[in-house]
Design a protein around this motif. Structure first.
Motif, PDB file in Angstrom:
ATOM      1  N   UNK A 255     -23.992 -40.742   0.428  1.00 57.24           N
ATOM      2  CA  UNK A 255     -23.016 -40.937  -0.646  1.00 57.24           C
ATOM      3  C   UNK A 255     -23.336 -42.201  -1.450  1.00 57.24           C
ATOM      4  N   UNK A 256     -23.783 -43.258  -0.763  1.00 60.77           N
ATOM      5  CA  UNK A 256     -24.115 -44.509  -1.451  1.00 60.77           C
ATOM      6  C   UNK A 256     -25.317 -44.321  -2.369  1.00 60.77           C
ATOM      7  N   UNK A 257     -26.307 -43.561  -1.898  1.00 59.39           N
ATOM      8  CA  UNK A 257     -27.500 -43.300  -2.721  1.00 59.39           C
ATOM      9  C   UNK A 257     -27.125 -42.483  -3.950  1.00 59.39           C
ATOM     10  N   UNK A 258     -26.336 -41.442  -3.766  1.00 62.62           N
ATOM     11  CA  UNK A 258     -25.922 -40.593  -4.888  1.00 62.62           C
ATOM     12  C   UNK A 258     -25.132 -41.417  -5.902  1.00 62.62           C
ATOM     13  N   UNK A 259     -24.259 -42.289  -5.410  1.00 57.27           N
ATOM     14  CA  UNK A 259     -23.458 -43.123  -6.313  1.00 57.27           C
ATOM     15  C   UNK A 259     -24.338 -44.051  -7.139  1.00 57.27           C
ATOM     16  N   UNK A 260     -25.371 -44.607  -6.511  1.00 55.23           N
ATOM     17  CA  UNK A 260     -26.278 -45.507  -7.233  1.00 55.23           C
ATOM     18  C   UNK A 260     -27.081 -44.742  -8.282  1.00 55.23           C
ATOM     19  N   UNK A 261     -27.526 -43.543  -7.936  1.00 54.16           N
ATOM     20  CA  UNK A 261     -28.275 -42.724  -8.895  1.00 54.16           C
ATOM     21  C   UNK A 261     -27.402 -42.344 -10.089  1.00 54.16           C
ATOM     22  N   UNK A 262     -26.125 -42.054  -9.814  1.00 56.44           N
ATOM     23  CA  UNK A 262     -25.206 -41.736 -10.916  1.00 56.44           C
ATOM     24  C   UNK A 262     -24.944 -42.963 -11.772  1.00 56.44           C
ATOM     25  N   UNK A 263     -24.838 -44.132 -11.137  1.00 59.74           N
ATOM     26  CA  UNK A 263     -24.629 -45.382 -11.874  1.00 59.74           C
ATOM     27  C   UNK A 263     -25.768 -45.664 -12.836  1.00 59.74           C
ATOM     28  N   UNK A 264     -26.989 -45.304 -12.421  1.00 56.63           N
ATOM     29  CA  UNK A 264     -28.173 -45.541 -13.251  1.00 56.63           C
ATOM     30  C   UNK A 264     -28.465 -44.358 -14.195  1.00 56.63           C
ATOM     31  N   UNK A 265     -27.566 -43.359 -14.197  1.00 57.48           N
ATOM     32  CA  UNK A 265     -27.720 -42.157 -15.047  1.00 57.48           C
ATOM     33  C   UNK A 265     -28.998 -41.395 -14.731  1.00 57.48           C
ATOM     34  N   UNK A 266     -29.433 -41.483 -13.479  1.00 56.63           N
ATOM     35  CA  UNK A 266     -30.611 -40.705 -13.052  1.00 56.63           C
ATOM     36  C   UNK A 266     -30.173 -39.276 -12.734  1.00 56.63           C
ATOM     37  N   UNK A 267     -28.965 -39.126 -12.199  1.00 57.61           N
ATOM     38  CA  UNK A 267     -28.400 -37.777 -11.954  1.00 57.61           C
ATOM     39  C   UNK A 267     -27.007 -37.727 -12.583  1.00 57.61           C
TER      40      UNK A 267
END
Length: 267
Positions: A255-267
């Motif tokens: 969940x932490x990884x997904x949140x970081x990727x969303x924060x960076x607009x990668x996903x």
């Protein structure tokens, strides 16, 4: 006699490159220079052909650059090249890939050759354009990204192995032709001590504008003949310090990884 011309460039050692923050140009003063690695691999390939038949292969090295580029040419002679020519004139300064290829073509038209070998690309520009442009200007066959080369049995051309994504092509090409070499083509040899001394006894001819202008369109020379300009250059930026997450369950880590990727607009 198989006549090989190797086009070679002296480049700044990129590990030492700095940029002027005002002009956004390379600071070359005090920066060590080297032979462009892909070009050196191409030279080694030519020298191996010469080693196999020394009486019937002649290797000429051609470089366009400032007067101090003769140091790189002397290194090529110390490795085993037969002749070296420096194309140098203030009129050639500021040339982009188009103007550079036009000028080198003008010099090549004063030479005899069966095969022209260039590096795939120079580490100070990384365009991979000059070699193919030379072939187009002259009107000869070309093969890029060459990682293997041998003479055809009848010596009318070469069989090359061309790097291609996850595989390679095997191509037979007749002379005259041009190939662009990649570093995997050949591991360059060291200079021999005796040849180093001999290389510094040789007077390397320097061809200026007047020596090759009969084969040039002067509208394609130097800065004025360059259709492209570098608007701004940026040094490679270092990566920021990473964040270490500890004491998380597998689900929490995901969940932490997904949140970081969303924060960076990668996903």
């Amino acid at each position: 006699m198989l006549k090989i011309v190797v086009c070679m460039k002296q480049v700044p050692d990129t590990n030492e490159v700095r940029l002027d923050p005002v002009t956004n140009t390379l600071i070359r003063e005090g920066v060590p220079s080297i032979i462009n690695p892909d070009d050196k691999s191409g030279l080694e390939c030519a020298l191996r052909l010469k080693d196999a038949d020394p009486d019937n292969v002649h290797v000429t090295v051609l470089s366009m650059g400032p007067p101090q580029a003769d140091v790189a040419l002397r290194e090529a002679l110390a490795m085993g090249a037969d002749d070296a020519i420096l194309v140098s004139d203030r009129a050639f300064g500021g040339a982009d890939t188009w103007a550079t290829s036009c000028t080198i073509t003008g010099a090549l038209k004063h030479l005899d050759y069966d095969i022209i070998i260039t590096g795939r690309q120079a580490i100070d520009g990384d365009t991979a354009q000059v070699g193919p442009q030379i072939a187009e200007h002259i009107g000869i066959k070309q093969v890029s990204y060459v990682e293997g080369l041998e003479l055809l049995e009848d010596k009318s051309g070469v069989r090359v192995q061309r790097q291609f994504e996850d595989r390679y092509h095997v191509i037979d090409v007749k002379f005259p032709c041009l190939i662009t070499a990649i570093a995997e083509l050949a591991e360059p040899r060291y200079m021999s001590v005796g040849k180093i001394f001999d290389a510094y006894k040789v007077e390397i001819p320097m061809w200026g504008l007047k020596d090759i202008e009969d084969k040039l369109d002067l509208s394609n020379v130097g800065l004025k003949g360059s259709p492209t300009r570098v608007k701004k250059s940026f040094p490679k930026q270092g990566k920021g310090k990473g964040v270490l997450l500890t004491d998380l369950t597998a689900d929490e880590a995901a969940q932490a990884i997904v949140a970081k990727l969303q924060e960076k607009y990668i996903i």
